[in-house]
Design a protein around this motif. Structure first.
Motif, short mmCIF file in Angstrom:
data_model
loop_
_atom_site.label_atom_id
_atom_site.label_comp_id
_atom_site.label_asym_id
_atom_site.label_seq_id
_atom_site.Cartn_x
_atom_site.Cartn_y
_atom_site.Cartn_z
N GLN A 1 5.79 -6.75 12.53
CA GLN A 1 4.27 -5.46 12.45
C GLN A 1 4.06 -4.42 12.49
OE1 GLN A 1 3.85 -7.03 17.41
NE2 GLN A 1 5.98 -7.25 17.37
N HIS A 2 5.55 -3.42 12.70
CA HIS A 2 5.13 -2.72 11.09
C HIS A 2 5.02 -3.17 9.86
CE1 HIS A 2 6.09 1.94 11.05
NE2 HIS A 2 6.40 1.44 9.25
N GLU A 3 5.41 -3.99 9.48
CA GLU A 3 4.98 -4.03 7.80
C GLU A 3 3.95 -4.64 7.79
OE1 GLU A 3 6.37 -2.16 5.97
OE2 GLU A 3 7.54 -2.27 7.17
N CYS A 4 3.00 -5.05 8.36
CA CYS A 4 1.93 -6.12 8.48
C CYS A 4 0.83 -4.97 9.28
CB CYS A 4 2.02 -7.35 9.01
SG CYS A 4 2.80 -8.54 8.43
N ASP A 5 0.81 -3.88 9.92
CA ASP A 5 0.10 -3.87 10.04
C ASP A 5 -0.38 -2.08 8.60
OD1 ASP A 5 -0.55 -3.82 12.95
OD2 ASP A 5 0.52 -1.72 13.67
N HIS A 6 0.45 -1.76 8.24
CA HIS A 6 0.61 -0.99 6.96
C HIS A 6 -0.54 -1.85 6.14
CE1 HIS A 6 3.17 2.44 6.66
NE2 HIS A 6 4.03 1.66 7.12
N LEU A 7 -0.78 -3.26 5.74
CA LEU A 7 -1.90 -4.07 5.29
C LEU A 7 -3.56 -4.25 5.53
CD1 LEU A 7 -0.13 -7.34 4.46
CD2 LEU A 7 0.14 -5.77 3.10
N PRO B 1 1.02 -1.24 0.24
CA PRO B 1 -0.47 0.30 0.05
C PRO B 1 0.57 1.55 0.12
CG PRO B 1 -0.76 -1.58 1.81
CD PRO B 1 0.63 -2.37 0.80
N GLN B 2 2.18 1.13 0.74
CA GLN B 2 2.62 1.94 0.82
C GLN B 2 3.35 2.50 -1.24
OE1 GLN B 2 5.89 0.60 3.58
NE2 GLN B 2 5.68 2.94 4.53
N VAL B 3 3.05 2.35 -1.79
CA VAL B 3 3.83 2.22 -3.12
C VAL B 3 2.27 1.96 -4.35
CG1 VAL B 3 5.99 1.60 -2.83
CG2 VAL B 3 3.85 -0.41 -3.51
N GLY C 1 10.49 4.71 13.23
CA GLY C 1 10.15 5.50 11.47
C GLY C 1 9.30 4.51 10.58
N CYS C 2 8.96 5.51 8.99
CA CYS C 2 8.20 4.78 8.27
C CYS C 2 8.16 5.43 7.32
CB CYS C 2 6.33 5.73 8.53
SG CYS C 2 5.71 4.25 7.30
N LEU C 3 8.57 5.31 6.09
CA LEU C 3 9.11 5.91 5.01
C LEU C 3 7.60 6.30 4.34
CD1 LEU C 3 10.41 3.30 3.14
CD2 LEU C 3 11.88 5.45 3.23
N SER C 4 6.36 6.54 4.94
CA SER C 4 4.94 6.96 4.02
C SER C 4 4.61 8.21 5.47
CB SER C 4 3.86 6.53 4.79
OG SER C 4 4.33 4.89 3.44
N ARG D 1 12.68 2.37 9.66
CA ARG D 1 11.52 3.36 8.23
C ARG D 1 11.03 2.25 7.68
NH1 ARG D 1 16.32 5.59 8.49
NH2 ARG D 1 16.48 7.70 9.40
N GLY D 2 9.79 1.84 7.18
CA GLY D 2 8.68 1.03 6.60
C GLY D 2 7.66 1.68 6.18
#
Ligand code: NI
Length: 223
Positions: free
Chosen positions: A159-165, A51-53, A117-120, A222-223
């Motif tokens: 966990q951070h990346e799965c949260d984006h989903l 989703p970040q892209v 941190g987060c790239l978004s 950052r993710g």
């Protein structure tokens, strides 16, 4: 491979629930993964979710941190002066792990605070609670089923990346938004301290007065 534009907080694609991927081997999925790899390499960071892209699909990529000595495991055998001279962690050279349709299960209820941190959410960091140990499963970039245990930073990244989903950005996990700030200011005022790993879940803190959430290791993820 193409470097893709990264969506920033406020874009609706970051708020929705991403769709399961029916065919991980489909050419468009493989191309998306390759593009995500290129984008992450270009932007720097620990991980990236589709989703970040601007692709609302359930795929994430992330770097697994290099295996350090397990927390607490080495301390008896290896006592010495390394503490002060241990070099900072370097980015792992291996390509990031790919996980399609990931599912996470916490192992136990133990949580730990650390900086993310987060790239978004560019330029900011915040102190975020995460489960310290998880199991996750999914499908890798070759279509094979994977199941792994993860703890510490590895568990945090997943966990951070799965949260984006699921439309969740790390500030939404923060119990104390006063600990959300610009990287430069946090560094300047030493809220962010490059220090030891946070104490293991079963251990008492080793250092006295300064041990607390603020002294947790700064992963600057950052993710
Ligand atoms: Ni992120």
């Amino acid at each position: 491979m193409a470097i893709l534009k990264i969506a920033r907080m406020g874009h609706p694609v970051l708020r929705g629930k991403a769709a399961e991927i029916a065919d991980p081997g489909a050419p468009e999925i493989q191309r998306l993964i390759a593009d995500m790899m290129a984008t992450l390499a270009d932007a720097g960071g620990a991980g990236l979710a589709a989703p970040q892209v601007h692709q609302p699909l359930r795929v994430i990529i992330f770097h697994i941190p290099p295996e350090g000595p397990p927390e607490g495991a080495d301390e008896g055998a290896d006592e010495g002066a390394e503490e002060a001279t241990r070099p900072p962690p370097e980015p792992p050279p291996a390509p990031p792990e790919v996980l399609i349709n990931p599912v996470i299960e916490p192992e136990g209820e133990e949580m730990a605070m650390d900086w993310e941190g987060c790239l978004s959410v560019p330029g900011l960091r915040g102190l975020v609670p995460r489960f310290t140990t998880i199991r996750y499963r999914g499908i890798d970039g070759e279509g094979a089923r994977v199941e792994r245990a993860a703890s510490g930073f590895h568990a945090r990244v997943v966990q951070h990346e799965c949260d984006h989903l699921d439309g969740i950005l790390y500030p939404m996990r923060m119990p104390d938004l006063s600990l959300l700030g610009f990287e430069e200011e946090l560094d300047r005022y030493r809220l962010v301290i490059e220090a030891e790993e946070p104490p293991g879940e079963d251990e008492a803190p080793e250092t006295g007065p300064e041990t607390g959430p603020e002294t947790a290791k700064v992963a600057a993820k950052r993710g």
